[in-house]
Design an enzyme around this catalytic site. Structure first.
Site: not given
Ligand code: UDX
Length: 447
Positions: A153, A211, A263
């Site tokens: 999630l 991840n 994460c």
């Molecule tokens: C992540 C995984 O997506 C999820 O499947 C797992 O269970 C937990 O870790 P989350 O930590 O909620 O989820 O964040 P995510 O949406 O993955 O974004 C992570 C970071 O990457 C954020 O800081 C976001 O701003 C950054 N990001 C995301 C980018 O810089 N560029 C992108 O294209 C996508």
């Protein structure tokens, strides 16, 4: 209906508890933090997650969910003990700290019954489940059953992801656990959610692999941003162009300040630590580069400021955004906060704005002045930095903002501003990764 004990009520556990109740199960949530228990019992989620408060209220109305700081007698012989505790980075190392998982096993053991299974959801280094299983074996006089069911999630989409996941992954080494998990998820699989059944080690690895891949994808496009900045190219257009290739895909190619949160950063570090322990450090050495690129993006904002203003000392800087991404109040390893801290240590006067995370900023970073009012956060500023891609920042009226700042300079760290409109209002716009800003509207949306 299954009786499920959810152990650990953070982002993962609280959301999972509510989702499992919604799927028709009796849920007993356990967390040692009494403030969390009274908040959840009163129908208030102790963090911001869209839709979760309403879903919690509905769950409480069903009378089939309850929250406790220690095990109630009712937990005895539960069908499933679900491990949702945190696995933070251990101090002074890259490795994950597994003490909360170990404590969870010790505490559940007296309640483990003949027909119980333990299911891990927390993100762990591969090999953890085997250790936990032997710990459980030593504590119970019954066959110890332990399965792994990683959770994918995303914060901000947590409830949706729990109820409509892209896929379910279950790792088991006994038929009984497999059957219980088949039953638990029957309504999702019948509705078409793919379920990948595998061994326990693979199930543990899937999560860190996913991840790591996501982090690598983000750092890849940010590496292209470094090159683009140097050669006069546009990494946003580049992402659009490569994203049309279905083999690459357009998701997770948004260039900017890079990734943060509870994460991705910790998981890639823990993966490296585990690989080193296995003598396989070389296999994931690239993750070191992934992290270095991620850190350099934050430093790039400081370089831009240095190039624009000769002196950072006493510069009035406002970072718009504190959460590590929009639709959450989570500031763990937030790139926006990291940038604010870099400016603060360079002697700048830093203010931070966030629509949801101000309370968390004040608690964790009292040295940063935090506001949820845009004008108070930006009046008299020399430099505005977009640190989080909150939707509302894309809607800011640049002319109005120009009327109360001291200098019209903005670094768009998330590539969300309509650059031409800002330029028209007299702003110098530095869009990370975009030397050439081509404002031609595009149908193509990077997700
Ligand atoms: C992540 C995984 O997506 C999820 O499947 C797992 O269970 C937990 O870790 P989350 O930590 O909620 O989820 O964040 P995510 O949406 O993955 O974004 C992570 C970071 O990457 C954020 O800081 C976001 O701003 C950054 N990001 C995301 C980018 O810089 N560029 C992108 O294209 C996508």
């Amino acid at each position: 209906m299954k009786k499920i004990v959810v152990i650990g009520l953070g982002y993962l556990g609280a959301t999972t508890a509510v989702a499992l109740n919604k799927m028709g199960n009796r849920v007993i949530g356990i967390d040692p933090n009494p403030a969390k228990i009274s908040s959840l019992s009163a129908g208030t989620v102790p963090f911001f997650e869209p839709g979760l408060d309403e879903a919690l209220t509905e769950a409480l109305d069903s009378k089939q969910i309850s929250f406790h700081s220690s095990y109630p007698q009712e937990a005895k012989d539960a069908d499933i003990f679900l491990l949702c505790v945190g696995t933070p980075q251990a101090p002074g190392t890259k490795a994950a700290d597994l003490r909360y998982l170990e404590a969870a096993i010790d505490e559940l053991a007296p309640f483990y019954g003949e027909n119980s299974i333990v299911v891990g959801k927390s993100t762990v280094p591969v090999g953890t489940a085997v250790q936990l299983k032997s710990r459980l074996s030593a504590l119970v006089q019954l066959p110890a059953r332990l399965a792994w069911n990683p959770e994918f999630l995303r914060e901000g989409n947590a409830l949706f992801d729990s109820l409509s996941p892209d896929r379910l992954v279950i790792g088991t080494d006994d038929a009984f656990s497999e059957r219980v998990l088949d039953e638990l998820y029957a309504q999702l699989t019948e509705a078409g959610t793919p379920m990948v059944k595998t061994d326990i080690a693979t199930a543990e690895l899937v999560k860190v692999a996913a991840n790591s891949f996501l982090a690598t994808k983000i750092s890849f496009i940010n590496a292209m941003a470094e090159i683009s900045e140097q050669v006069g190219a546009d990494a946003v257009k580049l992402a659009e162009a490569i994203g049309h290739d279905a083999r690459i895909g357009n998701k997770f190619l948004r260039t900017g300040l890079g990734f943060g949160g509870g994460c991705l950063p910790k998981d890639i570090r823990a993966f490296q630590a585990r690989a080193e322990e296995l003598g396989l450090g070389e296999s994931v050495r690239f993750l070191d580069s992934v992290e270095q690129i991620n850190i350099r993006r934050r430093n790039r904002v400081i370089e831009v400021a240095q190039e624009t203003f000769s002196e950072l000392e006493n510069l009035q800087v406002t970072v718009l955004g504190a959460a590590f991404k929009p639709e959450t109040d989570d500031i763990r390893d937030s790139p926006a906060i990291a940038v604010a801290e870099l400016f603060a240590s360079a002697g700048s006067k830093v203010r931070v704005h966030d629509p949801k995370a101000v309370a968390n900023v004040r608690a964790a970073h009292p040295q940063l002045a935090a506001f949820d009012d845009l004008q108070r956060a930006t009046a008299g500023a020399d430099l505005i930095v977009i640190g989080t891609d909150w939707f509302e920042y894309g809607l800011i009226d640049p002319a109005q903002l120009a009327s109360w700042v001291r200098n019209r300079v903005v670094v768009d760290g998330r590539n969300i501003l309509p650059v031409a409109a800002w330029q028209k209002a007299g702003w110098k716009v530095v869009a990370l990764g975009r030397s050439i800003v081509n404002e031609v509207a595009s149908e193509f949306v990077l997700q």
